[in-house]
Enzyme design. Structure first.
Site, PDB file in Angstrom:
ATOM      1  N   LEU A 169       0.866  -1.173   0.000  1.00 33.37           N
ATOM      2  CA  LEU A 169       0.000   0.000   0.000  1.00 33.37           C
ATOM      3  C   LEU A 169       0.905   1.226   0.000  1.00 33.37           C
ATOM      4  CD1 LEU A 169      -3.067   0.480   0.084  1.00 33.37           C
ATOM      5  CD2 LEU A 169      -2.914   0.644   2.560  1.00 33.37           C
ATOM      6  N   ASP A 170       0.676   2.137  -0.941  1.00 32.38           N
ATOM      7  CA  ASP A 170       1.516   3.333  -1.068  1.00 32.38           C
ATOM      8  C   ASP A 170       1.571   4.112   0.245  1.00 32.38           C
ATOM      9  OD1 ASP A 170       1.977   2.744  -3.706  1.00 32.38           O
ATOM     10  OD2 ASP A 170       0.517   4.184  -4.492  1.00 32.38           O
ATOM     11  N   PRO A 171       2.684   4.792   0.535  1.00 31.78           N
ATOM     12  CA  PRO A 171       2.788   5.597   1.761  1.00 31.78           C
ATOM     13  C   PRO A 171       1.666   6.621   1.905  1.00 31.78           C
ATOM     14  CG  PRO A 171       4.955   5.343   0.786  1.00 31.78           C
ATOM     15  CD  PRO A 171       3.969   4.763  -0.200  1.00 31.78           C
TER      16      PRO A 171
END
Length: 305
Positions: free
Chosen positions: A49-51
């Site tokens: 999951l992207d930051p």
């Protein structure tokens, strides 16, 4: 000092944590933080999951890591904002603006175009993605200034719903299969409407059967210790949703855990299954298959007892 060292001693811990990842934390950072908090010898996550995204990041400890591929293949639900008027290099708010448009689509136009983005569709992934090109990550090549010809790919989208619509932002919910790029979806919906757009906010609300309803925040984990913290974990078997379950007795479980097949008895015993999992007293024993009436283990799951 000795007490502190004892708390941080690595231990054999198995189970799933349905972690609600906060904004501005990478998936790798999340795994490291939670592994430290739990003092676990082994941990991993089921789907990056992207930051800048929030939401469900399933964390597997110990034997649960053997079920990660199945969880990764589960259906995903994302809630995301399309910020209208600008296309960026990363297709989200981190990138530089490439093109702009003054056009803002109305709700009826958006409703009319969304069916084109359901079913099996073709996406060109964002240049800033983890796809490997010539052995290198695309985002590394993109950051180095290389012009990338990203290969298109087919993805499955079950449905898209409008949660809210405004002149500057629209919030959507998408139910999709593994491999879907929400950033590419936002970009392409905007282009189809004759404008430009990028993801302004992204939240993953569900991965398989893990959802916001049973998600645990970092604050909740940090405010409890010991048995109370361990109680937040789900069993290894929680990661085996939608796979056929084969229930075996203690003797069969012992045989399976040695890597050997067992004959399944009973009128309703399956004869053939490409994928299945064996359980004993509610605990996962192994992942495997059924062939000629025998359960054959592929990955043995050690007892947590």
């Amino acid at each position: 000092m000795s007490e502190n060292k004892q708390k941080r001693q690595k231990r054999d811990l198995s189970g799933w944590l349905v972690f609600s990842k906060p904004y501005d934390m990478s998936s790798t950072e999340a795994v490291g933080k939670l592994r430290w908090l739990y003092g676990a010898k082994k941990a991993g996550h089921a789907g990056t999951l992207d930051p800048l995204a929030t939401g469900i990041l399933p964390i597997a400890f110990g034997e649960a890591t053997k079920t990660v591929p199945h969880v990764q293949d589960g259906t995903k639900v994302y809630q995301f904002d399309i910020a209208w008027g600008a296309q960026t290099t990363t297709d989200d708010m981190e990138g530089e603006v490439m093109e702009t448009s003054e056009h803002r689509p109305d709700r009826s136009s958006l409703e009319a175009v969304l069916p084109r983005f359901t079913g099996t569709i073709t996406q060109v992934p964002p240049a800033f993605s983890a796809i490997r090109i010539g052995g290198e990550r695309a985002y590394d090549l993109a950051r180095a200034g290389e012009k990338l010809d990203m290969p298109p790919r087919e993805v499955e989208i079950d449905g898209i719903d409008i949660l809210s619509h405004g002149p500057d932002r629209t919030r959507l919910s998408v139910t999709c299969a593994k491999g879907t790029y929400v950033r590419a979806l936002a970009r392409d919906i905007a282009l189809a409407l004759g404008t430009r757009g990028h993801v302004g906010a992204l939240h993953r609300a569900q991965v398989g059967r893990f959802s916001d309803e049973n998600a645990i925040s970092l604050a909740e984990i940090e405010t409890v210790e010991g048995a109370a913290r361990d109680a937040l974990l789900l069993p290894v078997a929680a990661g085996l949703f939608d796979l056929p379950e084969i229930r075996v007795d203690d003797r069969q479980a012992a045989t399976i855990r040695l890597g050997n097949p067992v004959l399944l008895a009973g009128r309703d015993a399956p004869v053939s299954l490409d994928e299945a999992w064996a359980s004993c007293r509610g605990q996962a024993v192994a992942l495997g298959m059924v062939e000629h009436g025998q359960f054959k283990p592929r990955r043995v799951i050690l007892s947590s007892a």
